[in-house]
Design a protein around this motif. Sequence first.
Motif, short mmCIF file in Angstrom:
data_model
loop_
_atom_site.label_atom_id
_atom_site.label_comp_id
_atom_site.label_asym_id
_atom_site.label_seq_id
_atom_site.Cartn_x
_atom_site.Cartn_y
_atom_site.Cartn_z
N ALA A 424 -8.65 8.19 6.79
CA ALA A 424 -8.25 6.95 6.11
C ALA A 424 -6.84 7.07 5.55
O ALA A 424 -6.02 6.12 5.64
CB ALA A 424 -9.23 6.63 5.00
N LYS A 425 -6.52 8.22 4.97
CA LYS A 425 -5.19 8.45 4.43
C LYS A 425 -4.14 8.39 5.53
O LYS A 425 -3.06 7.80 5.38
CB LYS A 425 -5.14 9.81 3.72
CG LYS A 425 -3.79 10.13 3.08
CD LYS A 425 -3.85 11.49 2.39
CE LYS A 425 -2.48 11.82 1.79
NZ LYS A 425 -2.50 13.16 1.11
N ASP A 426 -4.47 9.00 6.67
CA ASP A 426 -3.55 8.98 7.81
C ASP A 426 -3.34 7.55 8.31
O ASP A 426 -2.21 7.16 8.66
CB ASP A 426 -4.13 9.84 8.94
CG ASP A 426 -3.25 9.87 10.16
OD1 ASP A 426 -2.14 10.43 10.08
OD2 ASP A 426 -3.68 9.32 11.21
N ALA A 427 -4.42 6.76 8.30
CA ALA A 427 -4.30 5.37 8.75
C ALA A 427 -3.41 4.56 7.82
O ALA A 427 -2.59 3.74 8.26
CB ALA A 427 -5.68 4.74 8.85
N ARG A 428 -3.55 4.80 6.47
CA ARG A 428 -2.72 4.08 5.51
C ARG A 428 -1.24 4.45 5.67
O ARG A 428 -0.36 3.59 5.62
CB ARG A 428 -3.19 4.40 4.08
CG ARG A 428 -4.53 3.79 3.72
CD ARG A 428 -4.76 3.83 2.21
NE ARG A 428 -4.80 5.20 1.70
CZ ARG A 428 -5.91 5.93 1.63
NH1 ARG A 428 -7.07 5.43 2.07
NH2 ARG A 428 -5.87 7.15 1.13
N PHE A 429 -0.99 5.75 5.90
CA PHE A 429 0.38 6.20 6.10
C PHE A 429 1.00 5.54 7.33
O PHE A 429 2.14 5.05 7.30
CB PHE A 429 0.40 7.73 6.24
CG PHE A 429 1.74 8.30 6.62
CD1 PHE A 429 2.77 8.40 5.68
CD2 PHE A 429 1.99 8.70 7.92
CE1 PHE A 429 4.01 8.91 6.04
CE2 PHE A 429 3.23 9.21 8.28
CZ PHE A 429 4.24 9.31 7.34
N LYS A 431 0.16 2.75 8.65
CA LYS A 431 0.35 1.31 8.41
C LYS A 431 1.64 1.07 7.62
O LYS A 431 2.40 0.14 7.91
CB LYS A 431 -0.84 0.73 7.65
CG LYS A 431 -0.81 -0.80 7.55
CD LYS A 431 -2.06 -1.32 6.89
CE LYS A 431 -2.09 -2.84 6.95
NZ LYS A 431 -0.88 -3.45 6.37
N ARG A 432 1.91 1.95 6.61
CA ARG A 432 3.14 1.78 5.84
C ARG A 432 4.37 1.98 6.73
O ARG A 432 5.34 1.23 6.64
CB ARG A 432 3.17 2.79 4.68
CG ARG A 432 2.22 2.45 3.54
CD ARG A 432 2.61 3.19 2.27
NE ARG A 432 2.51 4.63 2.42
CZ ARG A 432 1.40 5.33 2.20
NH1 ARG A 432 0.28 4.70 1.82
NH2 ARG A 432 1.39 6.64 2.34
N VAL A 433 4.30 2.98 7.60
CA VAL A 433 5.41 3.22 8.53
C VAL A 433 5.60 2.01 9.45
O VAL A 433 6.72 1.55 9.68
CB VAL A 433 5.14 4.48 9.37
CG1 VAL A 433 6.18 4.63 10.48
CG2 VAL A 433 5.14 5.71 8.48
N SER A 434 4.48 1.47 9.93
CA SER A 434 4.54 0.31 10.82
C SER A 434 5.12 -0.91 10.09
O SER A 434 5.95 -1.65 10.64
CB SER A 434 3.15 -0.01 11.35
OG SER A 434 3.16 -1.16 12.15
N ARG A 436 7.18 -0.89 7.52
CA ARG A 436 8.61 -0.70 7.30
C ARG A 436 9.40 -0.97 8.57
O ARG A 436 10.46 -1.60 8.54
CB ARG A 436 8.87 0.73 6.81
CG ARG A 436 8.50 0.97 5.35
CD ARG A 436 9.18 2.22 4.81
NE ARG A 436 8.74 3.42 5.49
CZ ARG A 436 7.71 4.16 5.09
NH1 ARG A 436 7.01 3.81 4.01
NH2 ARG A 436 7.38 5.25 5.74
N GLU A 437 8.87 -0.49 9.70
CA GLU A 437 9.57 -0.72 10.97
C GLU A 437 9.63 -2.20 11.30
O GLU A 437 10.64 -2.72 11.79
CB GLU A 437 8.84 0.04 12.09
CG GLU A 437 9.01 1.54 12.02
CD GLU A 437 8.25 2.26 13.11
OE1 GLU A 437 7.43 1.59 13.78
OE2 GLU A 437 8.45 3.48 13.28
N GLU A 438 8.54 -2.91 11.00
CA GLU A 438 8.52 -4.36 11.24
C GLU A 438 9.52 -5.07 10.33
O GLU A 438 10.21 -6.01 10.76
CB GLU A 438 7.11 -4.90 11.01
CG GLU A 438 6.96 -6.37 11.37
CD GLU A 438 5.54 -6.86 11.19
OE1 GLU A 438 5.33 -8.09 11.35
OE2 GLU A 438 4.64 -6.05 10.88
N LEU A 439 9.61 -4.64 9.05
CA LEU A 439 10.53 -5.24 8.11
C LEU A 439 11.97 -5.03 8.55
O LEU A 439 12.80 -5.95 8.52
CB LEU A 439 10.31 -4.63 6.70
CG LEU A 439 11.16 -5.20 5.57
CD1 LEU A 439 10.89 -6.70 5.40
CD2 LEU A 439 10.87 -4.47 4.26
#
Length: 456
Positions: A424-429, A431-434, A436-439
């Motif tokens: 779950a922690k890896d998935a959250r990380f 998602k945050r990376v994704s 930021r890349e989208e932003l």
Amino acid sequence: MAKFTDYNLKSEIYQALGAINFKEPTPVQEKMIPVILQGRSVVGQSQTGSGKTHAFLIPIFEKLNLTESTVQVIITTPSRELAAQINRAAKQIADMFDEKIRPQIGYYVGGTDKARQTAQLENKQPQIVIGTPGRIHDLSKNGALDIHKASTLVIDEADMTLDGGFLPDVDAIAGALPSDLQMMVFSATIPKKLQPFLKKYLNNPIIEEIPSETVIANTITNLLVGTKGKTKDEVVYSLLTMGNPYMALVFTNTKVRAKELAKYLRQQGLKVAEIHGDIQPRERRRVMTAIQRLDYQYVVATDLAARGIDIPGVDLIINDGIPNELEFFIHRVGRTGRNGQTGTAITIYNPDEEDRVASVEKMGIEFQPKNFSHGELKDGIDRRRRRQRHKSTQKLDPTMLGMVKKKKKHVKPGYKHQIKAAIAKDARFKKRVSDREELRANRKTKKKASDQARGK
């Protein structure tokens, strides 16, 4: 329930049935005997060991014209052993007749003296012909055996006849017979490739598929045993010697494997007979005679002999792996549990044969999983449970897979929770990376649009 006395047969036939303790007809006999006596052509599909041989022999002897010395009946079989079995059953009935009217039986198979048979046929033609398709066709083709007036043709084990490449010879035999021929086709299975032949010669036949609770006799116990780090040689030897079988048959997929396994078992001190294609006809007959005399307790055979061996008292079958042709599994296992007797069939498999085991199960075979441990067969875990578990479609990256494997090697309290939390922690990380890349991508797009606007 029907009785043999319902059929009003010749007294000699009843004497023969009494001598072998046949009191009531089996399901296939009950279905087939009345319609065969009516002269109808039939297709009988029934499991191995169901009594098919007497289903056609009884009406054949009832309808036989004992005063006519011509070939009236032809019975073809795909193997010499099966032909010998039918010949013994036919002779047992014929011997009950008075010598002056005793039915004449001709037995013709490959590997026997063709010249001698031709000379004998010059003096007298048999009323019933039993043999393999190739030899019967050869004797007919050279004019020694006159089959042109025969009114009945039996094709036993039709699917094996097809598999063995003997159908052209059977076709030639059938083509030489009268148009009003009564044909009987018996088989454990009816393959699609056999349909054109059946349509060619059978006009509105009676088709009977004798149902059973399973595809094999319900008197047979099917066990499944994995090798678990042992060789198949070791497992076979252990299974053969853990008890004291009356007669055990071990089936292999190839002649080479049969010879290797037989050699290994002999080295362990067992007296073993071999039956496969590399055994010469004369030696094969000697071995079969010795087996019938119970000189051997253990027999190693290939599928060539799977439907040709009929040894009373076989109580153990061992499959040295899954057969190449899955249908042969039924024929192998059918060597035991015959005529209502109980039997055990043990199938040995390697881990890489999981898919083939599953294919056998799809045929309707139900295995009891067993583990071989300390000289005993103990209940095992059903291998299908692993396939029935829900599998997540979420893919883990190599780092997470490594973590899962590492955690499983060091099992501690709460390790499953720790793994789930890490995933779950890896998935959250990710998602945050994704996000930021989208932003960043959105900002670049807006900047580019603004620059283009000012440029205008």
